[in-house]
Write an enzyme that holds these catalytic residues in place. Sequence first.
Site, PDB file in Angstrom:
ATOM      1  N   GLY A  14       0.801  -1.224   0.000  1.00 46.12           N
ATOM      2  CA  GLY A  14       0.000   0.000   0.000  1.00 46.12           C
ATOM      3  C   GLY A  14       0.836   1.277   0.000  1.00 46.12           C
ATOM      4  N   PRO A  90      -2.585 -13.277   5.488  1.00 52.44           N
ATOM      5  CA  PRO A  90      -1.615 -14.363   5.698  1.00 52.44           C
ATOM      6  C   PRO A  90      -2.266 -15.740   5.581  1.00 52.44           C
ATOM      7  CG  PRO A  90      -2.245 -13.387   7.792  1.00 52.44           C
ATOM      8  CD  PRO A  90      -2.913 -12.573   6.729  1.00 52.44           C
ATOM      9  N   THR A 129      -3.475 -10.033  -2.315  1.00 55.58           N
ATOM     10  CA  THR A 129      -3.660 -11.311  -3.012  1.00 55.58           C
ATOM     11  C   THR A 129      -4.723 -12.093  -2.272  1.00 55.58           C
ATOM     12  OG1 THR A 129      -1.333 -11.274  -3.427  1.00 55.58           O
ATOM     13  CG2 THR A 129      -2.468 -13.326  -3.891  1.00 55.58           C
ATOM     14  N   PHE A 159       2.152  -6.551  -8.689  1.00 53.45           N
ATOM     15  CA  PHE A 159       3.242  -7.465  -9.047  1.00 53.45           C
ATOM     16  C   PHE A 159       4.609  -6.955  -8.600  1.00 53.45           C
ATOM     17  CE2 PHE A 159      -0.115  -8.474 -12.162  1.00 53.45           C
ATOM     18  CZ  PHE A 159      -0.225  -9.848 -11.966  1.00 53.45           C
ATOM     19  N   ASN A 221       2.912 -15.872  -9.326  1.00 55.35           N
ATOM     20  CA  ASN A 221       3.815 -16.172  -8.219  1.00 55.35           C
ATOM     21  C   ASN A 221       4.163 -17.657  -8.184  1.00 55.35           C
ATOM     22  OD1 ASN A 221       4.362 -13.656  -7.265  1.00 55.35           O
ATOM     23  ND2 ASN A 221       2.767 -13.656  -5.708  1.00 55.35           N
ATOM     24  N   PHE A 223       4.414 -19.683 -10.763  1.00 51.22           N
ATOM     25  CA  PHE A 223       5.391 -19.937 -11.833  1.00 51.22           C
ATOM     26  C   PHE A 223       6.792 -19.465 -11.430  1.00 51.22           C
ATOM     27  CE2 PHE A 223       3.770 -21.085 -16.188  1.00 51.22           C
ATOM     28  CZ  PHE A 223       2.541 -21.573 -15.771  1.00 51.22           C
ATOM     29  N   CYS A 273       4.879 -13.701  -0.142  1.00 52.89           N
ATOM     30  CA  CYS A 273       3.940 -14.097  -1.201  1.00 52.89           C
ATOM     31  C   CYS A 273       4.080 -15.523  -1.724  1.00 52.89           C
ATOM     32  CB  CYS A 273       4.060 -13.125  -2.367  1.00 52.89           C
ATOM     33  SG  CYS A 273       3.261 -11.565  -2.009  1.00 52.89           S
ATOM     34  N   GLN A 275       5.170 -18.668  -0.939  1.00 55.92           N
ATOM     35  CA  GLN A 275       4.610 -19.850  -0.275  1.00 55.92           C
ATOM     36  C   GLN A 275       3.114 -19.676  -0.022  1.00 55.92           C
ATOM     37  OE1 GLN A 275       6.813 -21.981   2.717  1.00 55.92           O
ATOM     38  NE2 GLN A 275       5.056 -21.920   4.084  1.00 55.92           N
TER      39      GLN A 275
HETATM   40  C1  UDX Z   1      -0.389  -7.237   1.833  1.00 55.98           C
HETATM   41  C2  UDX Z   1      -0.723  -8.719   1.805  1.00 55.98           C
HETATM   42  O1  UDX Z   1       0.111  -9.375   2.735  1.00 55.98           O
HETATM   43  C3  UDX Z   1      -0.528  -9.355   0.472  1.00 55.98           C
HETATM   44  O2  UDX Z   1      -1.203 -10.568   0.454  1.00 55.98           O
HETATM   45  C4  UDX Z   1      -1.111  -8.555  -0.600  1.00 55.98           C
HETATM   46  O3  UDX Z   1      -0.748  -9.075  -1.835  1.00 55.98           O
HETATM   47  C5  UDX Z   1      -0.811  -7.095  -0.484  1.00 55.98           C
HETATM   48  O4  UDX Z   1      -1.050  -6.599   0.807  1.00 55.98           O
HETATM   49  P1  UDX Z   1       1.899  -6.156   2.537  1.00 55.98           P
HETATM   50  O5  UDX Z   1       1.653  -4.747   2.136  1.00 55.98           O
HETATM   51  O6  UDX Z   1       3.273  -6.704   2.359  1.00 55.98           O
HETATM   52  O7  UDX Z   1       0.992  -7.127   1.669  1.00 55.98           O
HETATM   53  O8  UDX Z   1       1.368  -6.417   4.016  1.00 55.98           O
HETATM   54  P2  UDX Z   1       1.754  -5.639   5.342  1.00 55.98           P
HETATM   55  O9  UDX Z   1       3.073  -4.950   5.180  1.00 55.98           O
HETATM   56  O10 UDX Z   1       1.523  -6.573   6.462  1.00 55.98           O
HETATM   57  O11 UDX Z   1       0.669  -4.454   5.383  1.00 55.98           O
HETATM   58  C6  UDX Z   1      -0.666  -4.613   5.665  1.00 55.98           C
HETATM   59  C7  UDX Z   1      -1.117  -3.380   6.461  1.00 55.98           C
HETATM   60  O12 UDX Z   1      -2.541  -3.434   6.621  1.00 55.98           O
HETATM   61  C8  UDX Z   1      -0.532  -3.270   7.862  1.00 55.98           C
HETATM   62  O13 UDX Z   1       0.111  -2.031   8.016  1.00 55.98           O
HETATM   63  C9  UDX Z   1      -1.746  -3.394   8.797  1.00 55.98           C
HETATM   64  O14 UDX Z   1      -1.645  -2.597   9.954  1.00 55.98           O
HETATM   65  C10 UDX Z   1      -2.867  -2.919   7.890  1.00 55.98           C
HETATM   66  N1  UDX Z   1      -4.195  -3.398   8.276  1.00 55.98           N
HETATM   67  C11 UDX Z   1      -4.413  -4.715   8.532  1.00 55.98           C
HETATM   68  C12 UDX Z   1      -5.263  -2.500   8.382  1.00 55.98           C
HETATM   69  O15 UDX Z   1      -5.071  -1.292   8.175  1.00 55.98           O
HETATM   70  N2  UDX Z   1      -6.497  -2.964   8.706  1.00 55.98           N
HETATM   71  C13 UDX Z   1      -6.722  -4.273   8.994  1.00 55.98           C
HETATM   72  O16 UDX Z   1      -7.862  -4.661   9.309  1.00 55.98           O
HETATM   73  C14 UDX Z   1      -5.644  -5.172   8.897  1.00 55.98           C
HETATM   74  C1  UDX Z   2       7.378 -11.736  -5.520  1.00 61.09           C
HETATM   75  C2  UDX Z   2       7.067 -11.510  -7.006  1.00 61.09           C
HETATM   76  O1  UDX Z   2       8.306 -11.388  -7.735  1.00 61.09           O
HETATM   77  C3  UDX Z   2       6.228 -10.259  -7.184  1.00 61.09           C
HETATM   78  O2  UDX Z   2       5.855 -10.099  -8.548  1.00 61.09           O
HETATM   79  C4  UDX Z   2       4.976 -10.362  -6.317  1.00 61.09           C
HETATM   80  O3  UDX Z   2       4.221  -9.177  -6.394  1.00 61.09           O
HETATM   81  C5  UDX Z   2       5.339 -10.638  -4.862  1.00 61.09           C
HETATM   82  O4  UDX Z   2       6.174 -11.798  -4.779  1.00 61.09           O
HETATM   83  P1  UDX Z   2       9.115 -10.744  -3.768  1.00 61.09           P
HETATM   84  O5  UDX Z   2       8.695 -11.870  -2.900  1.00 61.09           O
HETATM   85  O6  UDX Z   2       9.130  -9.368  -3.196  1.00 61.09           O
HETATM   86  O7  UDX Z   2       8.190 -10.663  -5.078  1.00 61.09           O
HETATM   87  O8  UDX Z   2      10.603 -11.034  -4.300  1.00 61.09           O
HETATM   88  P2  UDX Z   2      11.247 -11.941  -5.452  1.00 61.09           P
HETATM   89  O9  UDX Z   2      12.303 -11.142  -6.086  1.00 61.09           O
HETATM   90  O10 UDX Z   2      10.239 -12.538  -6.345  1.00 61.09           O
HETATM   91  O11 UDX Z   2      11.974 -13.092  -4.621  1.00 61.09           O
HETATM   92  C6  UDX Z   2      11.269 -14.065  -3.869  1.00 61.09           C
HETATM   93  C7  UDX Z   2      12.242 -15.055  -3.253  1.00 61.09           C
HETATM   94  O12 UDX Z   2      12.822 -15.890  -4.249  1.00 61.09           O
HETATM   95  C8  UDX Z   2      13.408 -14.405  -2.517  1.00 61.09           C
HETATM   96  O13 UDX Z   2      13.665 -15.111  -1.320  1.00 61.09           O
HETATM   97  C9  UDX Z   2      14.560 -14.553  -3.479  1.00 61.09           C
HETATM   98  O14 UDX Z   2      15.809 -14.577  -2.839  1.00 61.09           O
HETATM   99  C10 UDX Z   2      14.231 -15.898  -4.122  1.00 61.09           C
HETATM  100  N1  UDX Z   2      14.836 -16.072  -5.461  1.00 61.09           N
HETATM  101  C11 UDX Z   2      14.439 -15.273  -6.490  1.00 61.09           C
HETATM  102  C12 UDX Z   2      15.794 -17.062  -5.663  1.00 61.09           C
HETATM  103  O15 UDX Z   2      16.154 -17.802  -4.738  1.00 61.09           O
HETATM  104  N2  UDX Z   2      16.323 -17.223  -6.929  1.00 61.09           N
HETATM  105  C13 UDX Z   2      15.960 -16.445  -7.983  1.00 61.09           C
HETATM  106  O16 UDX Z   2      16.484 -16.651  -9.083  1.00 61.09           O
HETATM  107  C14 UDX Z   2      14.994 -15.433  -7.754  1.00 61.09           C
END
Ligand code: UDX
Ligand code: UDX
Length: 456
Positions: A14, A90, A129, A159, A221, A223, A273, A275
């Site tokens: 966000g 989660p 997601t 993404f 994700n 793939f 994301c 797992q």
């Molecule tokens: C989140 C989701 O984890 C992921 O599945 C999705 O693809 C994108 O949004 P991320 O931004 O990484 O990803 O999550 P996180 O950093 O935990 O942020 C979520 C925020 O929402 C937190 O700051 C939390 O305080 C807030 N939140 C949660 C609210 O404002 N209201 C709620 O009811 C629950």
């Molecule tokens: C991923 C997707 O790339 C993104 O499009 C989606 O929105 C959220 O999930 P992120 O998890 O932030 O993004 O990072 P990414 O660069 O995809 O890496 C994921 C994990 O795979 C990391 O632990 C990274 O170290 C590992 N990785 C990645 C490898 O071990 N080998 C590689 O060649 C690429």
Amino acid sequence: MIQKILCIGAGYVGGPTMAVIAKHCPDVKVTVADINADRVRAWQSGVPPIYEPGLVDVLRVGLDRNLHFTADVEGAIAESDLIFVSVNTPTKTFGQGAGRAADLQHWEKTARSILRHARGRTIVVEKSTLPVRTAEAMDRIFTNGGADKRFEVLSNPEFLAEGTAITDLESPDRVLIGGAETPSGQAAIGELVEIYARWVPRERILTTNVWSSELSKLAANAFLAQRVSSINSVSAICEQTGADVLEVARAIGTDRRIGAQFLRAGVGFGGSCFQKDILNLVYLCEHYGLSEVARYWEAVVAMNQYQKERFVQRMIRAMFNTLAGKRIAVFGFAFKANTGDTRESPAIQVCRELLAERAQVCITDPQALASARHDLADVGDRVSFELDPCTAAAGAHAIAVLTDWSEYQNLDYGRIHAGMERPAFLFDGRNLLDPDELHRIGFNVYSIGRPDRTSL
Ligand code: UDX
Ligand code: UDX
């Protein structure tokens, strides 16, 4: 025409996404609301609660102009035309589907709050997601709104990858928008397209039905994770046969049909994301009776688990089958470089297994030490934390590189080696360092999927 945008959830998705939208839409008021008041204060101060290269500069542009952060979620809902929902989803830890299904409690609470406080016509956009068909569930909640409220639900999965979030947002491969195939659904899609079209070429903005959009996010994700698990499975064969996984990755990656990215073998993938989304997909397949498909994707997660276990087993074997009392310096705790995020980081499992072997673990990381402390809060004093990698390695029997921070490539390994116990071991879980050079310095070097360089 959209004039007031709200995003609920000021997290890794966000915060950066709204900062970039605010930058490119100076005439639109962009508000980010979060129930966590500390987070909101951090964003407001211009020092965000997350580390992301380039974020501070984009954030400043918006804060001085049209970007606002607030803990008053309800008030912000009431005045918005378009609401992104980016709260965390989660994996469920309780009840039916525990360990696989998405925990939708925050998402549903948010939907109900939107229903209560929205006024007039509101476009609600799923950014989190979510399981396929969640938009439909959201729609059903919104039909209870009464005559003065109208909702249109879109899916617009994000993404961006952490560490490159700002460049990914500024120049995305594509933006995906799913919506209902009704006139009002298509109109809502058109309004969101106009927002992105301020800086994204129109041919990169794809529009689909809602379910295709939701499923595309999970499939993308899955793939990507599958490629990492595939190359990690090859790394295990390399270690047995004397092949070098870097050479194999280069050889297969030059085939344009395969492509060179996401072929870096390592200690396993982490992050919030991969797992979670695969488990979500598995749950969905099981729900529809597609058990063969479920098993297929489940294997990607099983391979990742195996890769983490294999890494620790190799450490134990190399270090004469005992780690008890030995100091091990862990270089990197974040799940990848350029982030302080440790969610699902392979370092968590590796460190816990090292501690179970009674090793003394000293963790260093340029951005993730606060999260590491939190993740290992239950462990007690057998784990310590150190910002300087050279100090972490002092007196250690081994170094384990678990995050691909580029700064680890520029350390004085001669000096580090001089301060370590002998024989000194280095386990490179990211194939980040030059094994020949380290071996010349005196290390016994174990890389992933590459021949060992040892003098034992
Ligand atoms: C989140 C989701 O984890 C992921 O599945 C999705 O693809 C994108 O949004 P991320 O931004 O990484 O990803 O999550 P996180 O950093 O935990 O942020 C979520 C925020 O929402 C937190 O700051 C939390 O305080 C807030 N939140 C949660 C609210 O404002 N209201 C709620 O009811 C629950
Ligand atoms: C991923 C997707 O790339 C993104 O499009 C989606 O929105 C959220 O999930 P992120 O998890 O932030 O993004 O990072 P990414 O660069 O995809 O890496 C994921 C994990 O795979 C990391 O632990 C990274 O170290 C590992 N990785 C990645 C490898 O071990 N080998 C590689 O060649 C690429």
